[in-house]
Design an enzyme around this catalytic site. Structure first.
Site, PDB file in Angstrom:
ATOM      1  N   GLY A 136      22.867  11.555 -30.854  1.00  0.00           N
ATOM      2  CA  GLY A 136      22.395  12.108 -29.580  1.00  0.00           C
ATOM      3  C   GLY A 136      22.807  11.243 -28.401  1.00  0.00           C
ATOM      4  O   GLY A 136      23.022  11.733 -27.295  1.00  0.00           O
ATOM      5  N   ALA A 137      22.910   9.933 -28.653  1.00  0.00           N
ATOM      6  CA  ALA A 137      23.288   9.033 -27.557  1.00  0.00           C
ATOM      7  C   ALA A 137      24.724   9.299 -27.115  1.00  0.00           C
ATOM      8  O   ALA A 137      25.059   9.181 -25.940  1.00  0.00           O
ATOM      9  CB  ALA A 137      23.109   7.590 -27.989  1.00  0.00           C
ATOM     10  N   GLY A 193       0.837  -1.201   0.000  1.00  0.00           N
ATOM     11  CA  GLY A 193       0.000   0.000   0.000  1.00  0.00           C
ATOM     12  C   GLY A 193       0.868   1.246   0.000  1.00  0.00           C
ATOM     13  O   GLY A 193       1.990   1.266  -0.517  1.00  0.00           O
ATOM     14  N   GLY A 194       0.335   2.285   0.619  1.00  0.00           N
ATOM     15  CA  GLY A 194       1.048   3.561   0.663  1.00  0.00           C
ATOM     16  C   GLY A 194       2.407   3.444   1.323  1.00  0.00           C
ATOM     17  O   GLY A 194       3.321   4.235   1.050  1.00  0.00           O
TER      18      GLY A 194
END
Ligand code: HXC
Length: 518
Positions: A408-409, A173-174
């Site tokens: 770009g890499a 859960g949280g």
């Protein structure tokens, strides 16, 4: 009126009660589940088992709206302490599953927040050992406030002291968001379970059938979600990993990392580094073999070893000093950058920068991974995280281009223009906008269409392109890299860089914070 002797006896009684947590039977049950108790974990973690506990005699808050008001709950299911780990102090919050399944009630949460604030005030790492059924149902709203405060404090500590979370039991859960806000998660196989909604709820809502191990076990997170950083075989192993990890880290963002050297450079040359790259540029090799022949022997600690394995993120040492490593892994997806690899690398870069750890980048990247799934998954946004992380980092940054460095890499792997302080390339480096096949297809399409022997002409054009661009020399001639180095000299090169960059100071205009693409 009690005598002094009776008063001291009362103290001993209360102390003994607190030490037993949920009682001897509950501790036996904990062992049968394959888990250590909260205090046994602390004894293993701290040097010689010595630690100072605080808020030990805290009890359940007994809020009148809670159905468990008045129930005896030593320590409210939370053990908080500080003590030395390899001689350096850390603060720890360890959940006690023997008391109401380690569930988080008001005082339990308050103790955890106190431990966090103490670690912040004293500039020491914070470690949370999670083993809990989550929000204590009977204390409902107070549990929720407790989680909120934990998240708030996790965020306050972020970038100031290292935060490590061990998942040694359920964490659902949280509750899963506190570990998620910390820097490293170490998860124990079989006993550790981490998910927002468990198998039963999932079955009810979506109809999917999955076991808790498949859904939120250590290997699921290590290989699929990428949520965790290290996998441990059992509690003892998780604690060993914690100690090993801490050995690379500073106490806080104003201190240096622990030094295991004497300040001198230890030159070790492995001649086979000169032959480690195959003659065929398409043939893969294991980048870890390269790294292991450059850094201090046996010093590599891989982070997120099983996820996004096309990139390596590690801590290691050079001459006894910590470095952070980012490296493409050519034997997985040819070392391409994709969404997960970008996230993994960015996280490591940000951590290293926050804690003043120099970053060494090893490049062999043919590009960003092409594909509809990558484009629609947001590779532009995720890849931009790497550009941002490297550009925003002010620690010493050293980049070594091993083989491919395309487009770009290449920039995303900390090119000089992204602020690398030193850049070197091996003679095997290929620094170009793209590979020869792609370039010739774009540049020479018309010529090839009209050629009398297109295959022969294409071969010639490919060779021309490769001779011109698939080498490090054009980049070296225009100062895009600082040096071309013989592979065996890499350790010496990086060592000198690290020494000469030790006092690097990079002052940038003040701002509240930059806006990293999310
Ligand atoms: C109160 C709890 C509890 C909880 C367990 N216990 N979880 N008590 N609140 N959340 C108690 C059990 O009743 C039991 O008490 C004891 O702890 C040990 O639990 P067992 O079930 O016997 O242990 P085990 O079989 O190992 O199973 C552990 C478990 C299971 C998987 C954690 O107990 C479980 O599913 N618990 C509920 C989990 C849950 O739904 N939590 C709420 C999540 S919501 P006795 O007296 O019998 O020994 C949440 C929201 C947070 O956390 C939001 C934050 C933003």
């Amino acid at each position: 009126m009690s005598t002094v002797k009776e008063k001291i006896e009362l103290l001993h009684k209360k102390d003994a009660e607190a030490n037993l947590g949920g009682g001897a039977d509950a501790i036996t049950k904990q062992h049968e589940r394959g888990k250590l108790s909260a205090r046994e974990r602390l004894q293993l973690l701290f040097d010689n088992g010595y630690y100072q506990e605080f808020n030990k005699l805290v009890e359940n808050s007994g809020r009148k709206i809670s159905s468990i008001a008045g129930r005896k709950m030593p320590g409210d299911g939370m053990v908080t302490a500080c003590g030395p780990i390899n001689g350096r102090i850390a603060y720890v919050a360890s959940q006690d599953f023997t008391i109401m399944g380690g569930s988080l009630g008001e005082m339990h949460a308050w103790k955890m927040s106190e431990a966090m604030l103490k670690s912040l005030k004293n500039g020491c790492p914070f470690i949370a050992i999670n083993d809990s059924g989550g929000a204590r149902i009977q204390e409902a709203i107070f549990s929720l406030r407790g989680y909120g405060e934990a998240f708030y404090h996790n965020t306050a500590l972020s970038g100031i002291v290292p935060q490590i979370s061990i998942i040694a039991g359920p964490c659902a859960g949280g509750a899963a968001y506190s570990p998620a806000l910390m820097d490293f998660i170490i998860m124990v196989k079989n006993t550790g379970k981490l998910f927002i909604t468990g198998p039963a709820v999932i079955k009810g809502v979506t109809g999917e059938v999955v076991s808790d191990e498949e859904l939120g076990g250590a290997m699921a997170h290590a290989t699929k979600s990428g949520n965790i950083h290290f996998v441990a075989e059992n509690d003892n192993h998780a604690i060993e990993i914690t100690k090993q990890l801490l050995s690379y880290l500073p106490q806080n963002n104003t201190e240096t990392t622990p030094s295991y050297g004497d300040g001198s450079i230890d030159i070790i040359e492995y001649p086979d580094l000169n032959t480690i790259i195959p003659d065929d540029p398409k043939e893969p090799y294991n980048m870890l073999d390269v790294i292991n022949k450059i850094v201090d022997p046996g010093s590599v600690l891989e982070v997120k070893q099983f996820w996004a394995t096309n990139i390596l993120t590690c801590f290691a040492r050079m001459n006894g000093e910590t470095i952070g490593i980012i490296a493409n892994q050519p034997c997985v997806k040819a070392g391409c950058l994709d969404i997960d690899a970008s996230d993994k690398a960015s996280e490591h870069i940000r951590f290293c920068n926050a804690f003043d750890i120099p970053i060494v980048t090893f490049v062999d990247v043919p590009g960003f991974l092409p594909g509809v799934q990558q484009e629609h998954g947001g590779i532009i946004r995720h890849g931009a995280k790497m550009l941002f992380s490297y550009s925003a980092s002010t620690v010493p940054k050293i980049t070594v281009v091993i083989r491919k460095a395309y487009g770009g890499a290449y920039l995303a792997m900390c090119a000089k223009s992204l602020g690398a302080d030193r850049t070197a390339a091996w003679p095997t480096a290929e620094i170009a906008v793209m590979g020869s096949e792609g370039a010739v297809a774009v540049l020479n399409a018309k010529e090839l269409k009209e050629a009398s022997d297109p295959a022969a002409r294409k071969k010639e054009l490919l060779k021309e392109y490769e001779d011109k661009w698939q080498t490090p020399y054009p980049a070296a001639e225009y100062g895009l890299i600082d040096a071309v180095i013989e592979p065996v000299k890499t350790r010496e090169y990086i060592s000198v860089c690290l020494q000469t960059l030790k006092n690097k100071r990079e002052v940038r205009p003040a701002k509240k914070h930059g806006l990293i693409p999310m």
